[in-house]
Structures are given as structure tokens and as C-alpha cells.
Design an enzyme around this catalytic site. Structure first.
Site, PDB file in Angstrom:
ATOM      1  CD  GLN A  89      10.048   0.647 -39.879  1.00 31.76           C
ATOM      2  OE1 GLN A  89      10.290   0.858 -40.645  1.00 31.76           O
ATOM      3  NE2 GLN A  89      11.623   0.058 -38.688  1.00 31.76           N
ATOM      4  CB  CYS A 120      10.512   7.434 -38.628  1.00 30.03           C
ATOM      5  SG  CYS A 120      10.289   8.417 -39.281  1.00 30.03           S
ATOM      6  CG  ASN A 221      20.675   1.365 -36.582  1.00 24.02           C
ATOM      7  OD1 ASN A 221      20.111   2.032 -37.203  1.00 24.02           O
ATOM      8  ND2 ASN A 221      21.455   1.190 -38.195  1.00 24.02           N
ATOM      9  CG  ASP A 223      26.731   6.600 -37.192  1.00 21.21           C
ATOM     10  OD1 ASP A 223      26.715   6.876 -37.353  1.00 21.21           O
ATOM     11  OD2 ASP A 223      27.269   7.541 -35.725  1.00 21.21           O
ATOM     12  N   GLY A 244      23.160   0.482 -42.375  1.00 14.03           N
ATOM     13  CA  GLY A 244      21.489   0.989 -43.381  1.00 14.03           C
ATOM     14  C   GLY A 244      22.835   1.946 -44.163  1.00 14.03           C
TER      15      GLY A 244
HETATM   16  C1  LIG Z   1      16.965   6.732 -46.632  1.00 17.35           C
HETATM   17  C2  LIG Z   1      16.976   6.506 -45.082  1.00 17.35           C
HETATM   18  C3  LIG Z   1      15.632   6.417 -44.863  1.00 17.35           C
HETATM   19  C4  LIG Z   1      15.268   5.684 -43.932  1.00 17.35           C
HETATM   20  N1  LIG Z   1      13.494   5.083 -43.528  1.00 17.35           N
HETATM   21  C5  LIG Z   1      14.011   4.003 -42.624  1.00 17.35           C
HETATM   22  C6  LIG Z   1      12.627   3.316 -42.739  1.00 17.35           C
HETATM   23  O1  LIG Z   1      11.736   3.736 -42.766  1.00 17.35           O
HETATM   24  N2  LIG Z   1      12.518   3.050 -41.075  1.00 17.35           N
HETATM   25  C7  LIG Z   1      13.670   3.239 -40.444  1.00 17.35           C
HETATM   26  O2  LIG Z   1      12.825   1.813 -38.981  1.00 17.35           O
HETATM   27  N3  LIG Z   1      14.538   3.480 -40.606  1.00 17.35           N
HETATM   28  C8  LIG Z   1      14.225   4.125 -41.380  1.00 17.35           C
HETATM   29  N4  LIG Z   1      15.498   4.900 -41.712  1.00 17.35           N
HETATM   30  C9  LIG Z   1      17.128   5.061 -40.652  1.00 17.35           C
HETATM   31  C10 LIG Z   1      18.092   3.580 -40.570  1.00 17.35           C
HETATM   32  O3  LIG Z   1      17.091   2.340 -40.603  1.00 17.35           O
HETATM   33  C11 LIG Z   1      18.864   3.378 -39.682  1.00 17.35           C
HETATM   34  O4  LIG Z   1      18.172   3.336 -38.382  1.00 17.35           O
HETATM   35  C12 LIG Z   1      20.323   4.517 -39.626  1.00 17.35           C
HETATM   36  O5  LIG Z   1      20.345   5.134 -40.621  1.00 17.35           O
HETATM   37  C13 LIG Z   1      21.468   4.430 -39.087  1.00 17.35           C
HETATM   38  O6  LIG Z   1      21.837   3.668 -39.260  1.00 17.35           O
HETATM   39  P1  LIG Z   1      23.442   3.423 -40.895  1.00 17.35           P
HETATM   40  O7  LIG Z   1      23.990   4.291 -39.537  1.00 17.35           O
HETATM   41  O8  LIG Z   1      23.218   2.089 -40.918  1.00 17.35           O
HETATM   42  O9  LIG Z   1      22.537   4.320 -42.208  1.00 17.35           O
HETATM   43  C14 LIG Z   1      16.556   5.152 -42.436  1.00 17.35           C
HETATM   44  C15 LIG Z   1      17.633   5.947 -43.201  1.00 17.35           C
HETATM   45  C16 LIG Z   1      17.744   6.606 -43.933  1.00 17.35           C
HETATM   46  C17 LIG Z   1      19.101   7.156 -44.542  1.00 17.35           C
END
Ligand SMILES: Cc1cc2nc3c(=O)[nH]c(=O)nc-3n(C[C@H](O)[C@H](O)[C@H](O)COP(=O)(O)O)c2cc1C
Length: 341
Positions: A89, A120, A221, A223, A244
Site C-alpha cells: 500500500q 488515512c 470494511n 466495525d 482490522g
Molecule cells: C492501528 C491502525 C493502523 C492503521 N493503518 C492503516 C494503514 O496503514 N492503511 C490503511 O489503509 N488503513 C489503516 N488503518 C485503517 C484500517 O485498515 C481499517 O480501515 C479500520 O481499522 C476500520 O476497520 P476495522 O473496524 O475492521 O478495524 C489503520 C487502523 C488502525 C487501527
């Protein structure tokens, strides 16, 4: 799952290599480990892959970092063959520089796809015109997608977006159409706006609208906390689910989701011993990687807090995690828990 073989020898510096185009599935949605900075390194990606994640991506890397190719960036780019199909990425705000960086990544590590970060929310990234700031600058977003697609063709390029900048400017369907028109082959949509950060709830209705708006596969994606959560989102028609934060606590979530989607009565659930074995293995691999036990255990603290969430009687353990500097110390803290449960 069906992988389509193709020859990408055009990118090879040391002879032809066989690579796979984006996987497609006729029936079950694909399961993606969400890219997470500081979390989804090679060790954690393999842990998730062994537990059912179909597709892995590195954490986001800046185009500038790639062009400087410092030791840290090289470490972020490291992956093992067993992690394929794997995407790298990238983020940045300059179409030419991103195209150059993408091309360099393809030549160095030959990933299976390049993924562009348009989601981001972090100020440091947004200020440099990267990540979600491009959701309110669609002409530049489009230029970035077009130039990266052209630079690495025929390697697939995918993207990850949020649904918009803020509540009053939700534009995910517009963004998705622009990206598709620019040659992006798959889109992950985190159902939050930039201004939400991680607060509130992911809006899966907008994700469903994106699915209707484009032909490319859309990955939902946001929650998915436990396996059963995917069931309420199946009607959106997404081609896959991206997980995530829940994977940080429970990397088995991928196998659990697969069991559910297959209609198995009792989705697979790991025992406390299995969870502990995994924690130990993760620590050992981090120590081997960093060649410094105290530094490795310090870097594991947040991981340990996530892994031990919900452990029966884990309170004393979790309170002491921040002071741990060796695996033996962790084992000593963990033993009473294992004996009692
Ligand atoms: C600690 C952390 C780091 C993340 N780093 C990235 C990243 O490098 N690139 C990205 O596209 N999203 C990043 N995200 C967002 C996640 O990919 C994801 O979109 C977000 O956590 C929502 O999904 P979830 O509810 O399953 O956690 C990050 C999220 C967290 C919590």
C-alpha cells in the site's frame, strides 16, 4: 477461490516470473486483513493468513520513503512467498512521484498488486495532501490512480477509501466511479468519513451504494468485531470483507467467518491454550526479527493488550504488560491464568 495466472515478466529484473492476477471467487466473499500501520508486519500477516485471511496488504508506505529506500522502508517491504497474494500500500499526493514509487516497488519486491491509500485520516498524512485529503480533491485522486495504473501495468492496482471527507460531503460513489474509470481493479471502502476518525459507526448503506455504482469488486470494511457481524452485511453485495482491529484481538476471526459463511453450525473457536501458544510464537518471532528481546517485547505491548482482551481473569496480567521486557516475564504472568482456566 480461483486465481488467474499471468506472466508479468515485463517487470522482472532477473528473468520471467509467474504472478497471479486478482483472485476472484464465485461464491464466498474473500477475506482481507486490513492494512494497519505498526501492526500488519510480515509476522502478523502470516498469523492471519494461517487463520484464513485470503488477501494481505502491507501497512501504508509513503512514496517519498520508497524513493529514499532507507532501511526502515526495506523492512516494511519484506514479505515471504507464502504471504502471496500480497499488495503493497502506498500513499502520497503527487501523481508522478507515486507512479515512480510504485514502479520501484514492483521492481524491488514484485508484489501481486499495488494498493493506493485514499483513506488515512491522520493529520501528518493529510497535510502532505495524502490519504483522505484526496477525497476532496477528486482531480488529483484521479490523476494519481491513472498514473500508477499506467506505471505498473499489467500489475493490478487497487484502492482503499473512506466514504467521504465529512458528513456533508459523502462522495464514495463518485470517487469509486472515478477510480474505476482510471483502471483501479478493486476497491475497499471503510464506511466512515475522515472527520469521524474511528468514532461513530461505519455506514454500510453507503458501502452498498458503492457496490451498485461500479462493476469492480467492492470490499466492505468497518466495525466487523465478531464473525457474526458479516451476516448482517451480506445483503450489501460486497465481494469481500476487510477486518482490522478485531483481528488484532482474535486472528482466528477469518476462519470463524469462513465457517459461518459455509453454514457450519459451530464456528471454530480457539481455546485459551491456543491463544497463549499464538502469543508466545508472535513474541518469539518478534524477538528473532529485532534481535533484541527488550525492544521486541516493548513493541509487543500494544499487541499483547489486544491479544489478551477478554481473557478470563486477565486484569492483573494486563496491568503489568507495560512493564514486561522478556518473554519469561510474560510466561510467569500468564501461568496462573492458564492453570486456573
Ligand atoms: C492501528 C491502525 C493502523 C492503521 N493503518 C492503516 C494503514 O496503514 N492503511 C490503511 O489503509 N488503513 C489503516 N488503518 C485503517 C484500517 O485498515 C481499517 O480501515 C479500520 O481499522 C476500520 O476497520 P476495522 O473496524 O475492521 O478495524 C489503520 C487502523 C488502525 C487501527
Amino acid at each position: 477461490m480461483n486465481f488467474q495466472k499471468e506472466d508479468n515478466s515485463e517487470h522482472s529484473v532477473s528473468g520471467p516470473v509467474t504472478r497471479y492476477s486478482l483472485p476472484v471467487t464465485a461464491s464466498l466473499p474473500l477475506l482481507f486483513l486490513a492494512p494497519m500501520a505498526g501492526v500488519t508486519n510480515s509476522i502478523f500477516r502470516r498469523i492471519c493468513k494461517e487463520r484464513g485471511a485470503d488477501i494481505l496488504t502491507t501497512e501504508f508506505l509513503s512514496a517519498d520513503g520508497i524513493m529514499h529506500r532507507n532501511a526502515r522502508t526495506e523492512q516494511y517491504l519484506n514479505f515471504l512467498e507464502e504471504e502471496r497474494p500480497l499488495g503493497v500500500q502506498l500513499f502520497g499526493g503527487d501523481p508522478e512521484r507515486l507512479a515512480e514509487a510504485a514502479r520501484a516497488v514492483v521492481d524491488w519486491v514484485r508484489p501481486d498488486f499495488i494498493d493506493l491509500n485514499f483513506g488515512c485520516p491522520v493529520n501528518k498524512v493529510v497535510c502532505r495532501h495524502g490519504g483522505s485529503s484526496l477525497l476532496r480533491d477528486c482531480p488529483t485522486l484521479e490523476k494519481i490512480a491513472q498514473s500508477v495504473v499506467k506505471a505498473v501495468s499489467p500489475l493490478p492496482v487497487t484502492a482503499k477509501i473512506r466514504i467521504g471527507w465529512d458528513e456533508s460531503s459523502i462522495n464514495a460513489t463518485t470517487t469509486a466511479r472515478l477510480l474505476e474509470g482510471s483502471g483501479i481493479q478493486r476497491l475497499a471502502v471503510h464506511g466512515r468519513t475522515r472527520s469521524q476518525g474511528y468514532s461513530g459507526k461505519a455506514n454500510w448503506d453507503v458501502i452498498a451504494e458503492v457496490v451498485q455504482a461500479v462493476k469492480m469488486p467492492v470490499i466492505g470494511n468497518g466495525d466487523i468485531a465478531v464473525a457474526a457481524d458479516v451476516l448482517q452485511h451480506l445483503s450489501t453485495g460486497v465481494a469481500g470483507f476487510m477486518i482490522g482491529r478485531a483481528a488484532m484481538t482474535n486472528p482466528w476471526i477469518f476462519s470463524e467467518i469462513r465457517s459461518l459463511l459455509r453454514g457450519d453450525q459451530l464456528p471454530f473457536q480457539p481455546t485459551l491454550e491456543e491463544r497463549w501458544e499464538l502469543i508466545r510464537r508472535h513474541c518469539r518471532e518478534e524477538i528473532a526479527l529485532k534481535k533484541n528481546e527488550a525492544a521486541a517485547m516493548a513493541s509487543m505491548r500494544a499487541r499483547l493488550m489486544a491479544y489478551t482482551k477478554g481473557f478470563p481473569g486477565a486484569r492483573p496480567l494486563r496491568e503489568k504488560i507495560s512493564g514486561i521486557s522478556s518473554l519469561v516475564e510474560l510466561e510467569e504472568l500468564m501461568m496462573p491464568l492458564l492453570e486456573e482456566n
